[in-house]
Design a protein around this motif. Sequence first.
Motif, short mmCIF file in Angstrom:
data_model
loop_
_atom_site.label_atom_id
_atom_site.label_comp_id
_atom_site.label_asym_id
_atom_site.label_seq_id
_atom_site.Cartn_x
_atom_site.Cartn_y
_atom_site.Cartn_z
N ILE A 162 0.70 -1.20 -0.02
CA ILE A 162 -0.01 0.08 0.04
C ILE A 162 0.82 1.33 -0.07
N LEU A 163 1.91 1.15 0.74
CA LEU A 163 2.78 2.26 0.76
C LEU A 163 3.54 2.71 -0.49
N LEU A 164 3.94 1.67 -1.10
CA LEU A 164 4.79 1.70 -2.28
C LEU A 164 4.04 1.79 -3.54
N TRP A 165 3.03 1.34 -3.48
CA TRP A 165 2.38 1.20 -4.89
C TRP A 165 1.05 2.11 -4.74
N GLY A 166 0.48 2.55 -3.67
CA GLY A 166 -0.49 3.29 -3.44
C GLY A 166 -0.23 4.85 -2.99
N ALA A 167 0.68 4.82 -1.88
CA ALA A 167 1.14 6.22 -1.50
C ALA A 167 2.27 6.93 -2.36
N LEU A 168 3.12 6.06 -2.59
CA LEU A 168 4.66 6.49 -3.21
C LEU A 168 4.36 7.30 -4.40
N PRO A 169 3.61 6.77 -5.30
CA PRO A 169 3.39 7.57 -6.62
C PRO A 169 2.99 9.05 -6.64
N TYR A 170 2.10 9.36 -5.49
CA TYR A 170 1.66 10.53 -5.25
C TYR A 170 2.53 11.38 -4.55
N ILE A 171 3.58 11.00 -3.69
CA ILE A 171 4.57 11.52 -3.21
C ILE A 171 5.54 12.09 -4.21
N VAL A 172 5.69 11.16 -5.17
CA VAL A 172 6.67 11.50 -6.23
C VAL A 172 6.33 12.54 -7.05
N LEU A 173 4.92 12.58 -7.79
CA LEU A 173 4.29 13.27 -8.21
C LEU A 173 4.26 14.91 -7.58
N ALA A 174 4.01 14.89 -6.30
CA ALA A 174 4.02 16.28 -5.80
C ALA A 174 5.55 16.83 -5.58
N ILE A 175 6.48 15.99 -5.55
CA ILE A 175 8.08 16.29 -5.38
C ILE A 175 8.25 16.84 -7.07
N VAL A 176 7.96 16.11 -7.99
CA VAL A 176 8.32 16.49 -9.32
C VAL A 176 7.50 17.86 -9.61
N ILE A 177 6.31 18.11 -9.28
CA ILE A 177 5.45 19.21 -9.65
C ILE A 177 6.16 20.55 -8.75
N GLY A 178 5.94 20.06 -7.26
CA GLY A 178 6.45 21.38 -6.45
C GLY A 178 8.09 21.76 -6.71
N GLY A 179 8.85 20.61 -6.90
CA GLY A 179 10.41 20.94 -7.13
C GLY A 179 10.43 21.58 -8.30
N THR A 180 9.94 21.53 -9.36
CA THR A 180 9.91 22.07 -10.67
C THR A 180 9.64 23.61 -10.68
N ILE A 181 8.59 23.75 -9.79
CA ILE A 181 8.04 25.08 -9.64
C ILE A 181 9.07 25.88 -8.75
N TRP A 182 9.47 25.21 -7.74
CA TRP A 182 10.49 25.70 -6.81
C TRP A 182 11.95 26.16 -7.61
N ARG A 183 12.22 25.14 -8.42
CA ARG A 183 13.55 25.62 -9.21
C ARG A 183 13.59 26.67 -10.15
N TYR A 184 12.48 26.70 -10.92
CA TYR A 184 12.02 27.70 -11.67
C TYR A 184 11.85 28.91 -11.11
N LYS A 185 11.50 29.22 -10.10
CA LYS A 185 11.33 30.37 -9.22
C LYS A 185 12.62 30.88 -8.68
N TYR A 186 13.41 29.88 -8.17
CA TYR A 186 14.32 30.34 -7.36
C TYR A 186 15.57 29.84 -7.86
N ASP A 187 15.82 29.44 -9.00
CA ASP A 187 16.91 28.87 -9.47
C ASP A 187 16.97 28.96 -11.07
N GLN A 188 16.66 30.09 -11.66
CA GLN A 188 16.48 30.18 -13.07
C GLN A 188 17.82 29.95 -13.65
N PHE A 189 18.75 30.38 -13.02
CA PHE A 189 20.13 30.49 -13.66
C PHE A 189 20.87 29.04 -13.67
N GLY A 190 20.38 28.41 -12.51
CA GLY A 190 20.80 27.06 -12.57
C GLY A 190 20.06 26.14 -13.43
N TRP A 191 19.16 26.63 -14.15
CA TRP A 191 18.23 25.73 -15.12
C TRP A 191 18.94 25.43 -16.47
#
Length: 276
Positions: free
Chosen positions: A24-53
């Motif tokens: 349940i943790l690996l195949w039910g919860a972890l995919p949504y945690i990864v999606l949240a990291i991808v979306i949130g991390g991309t927004i954070w990187r674009y907002k605060y580290d555009q020169f490092g993009w």
Amino acid sequence: MMQSAPVLLAAPAPEAVDVGVWDILLWGALPYIVLAIVIGGTIWRYKYDQFGWTTRSSQLYESRILRIASPLFHFGILAVLVGHLVGLVIPRSWTDAAGLSEHAYHIMALGIGLVAGFGTLVGIVMLIYRRRTTGPVFMATTKNDKFMYVMLVAALLTGLGVTIISVFDTTPVDYRQTVSPWFRSIWILQPDVQAMAASGIGFQTHALFGMALFAIWPFTRLVHAFTAPVHYLFRPYIVYRSRDSKDTAGMVPIRRGWEPIGTQDRARGSTRSRTR
């Protein structure tokens, strides 16, 4: 009034398996945690580290190996991603309706997958060799880059391993009845944990490395894939200097800096030498 039957996006697993807490943790919860990291991390990187993009290109230091390794890796990984999308998104019923038999589908997927996977693996091995043996490139390599390469190679090796084992396995697990339904069920917020639990250790290991790779994606140089320079294909031409003669008509001729500049004394001396 008759109602049409709902279209099932996730087929049941071929064999019923016991679902535990870890499933349940690996195949039910972890995919949504990864999606949240991808979306949130991309927004954070674009907002605060555009020169490092950026990819932090090292072509200036070495181009002989890069000229071969980079296209091999990029075209290979693109083919791998397209193959994964086709295999995970398109249900088996669609290919059956299109007249493509299951045997023909697997032969085609196996051939394309092996070629694309080995091409990508050879490309990334060449890139790692170049980065390790070229001094300036190695000096510019960060711990972040090294961890990224480990995750990339692990995901590639586990995927190739599962593909090769399926050739010799007499009773292989059909990922189109296990992994694919689980992947599609994630997007309708009804994760089919039982289907993924029945996929086997090989597919599960490959899926875990894949999710780990996507989790670190926004924080590595891989983030440049989200901003491919597609607009370059449609941007207008840039004119640096006109070659039309009418554009230069009436203009004062430019005196070039390397032309000799004479003085009165030098001019007198040259006149005397001619009279003699």
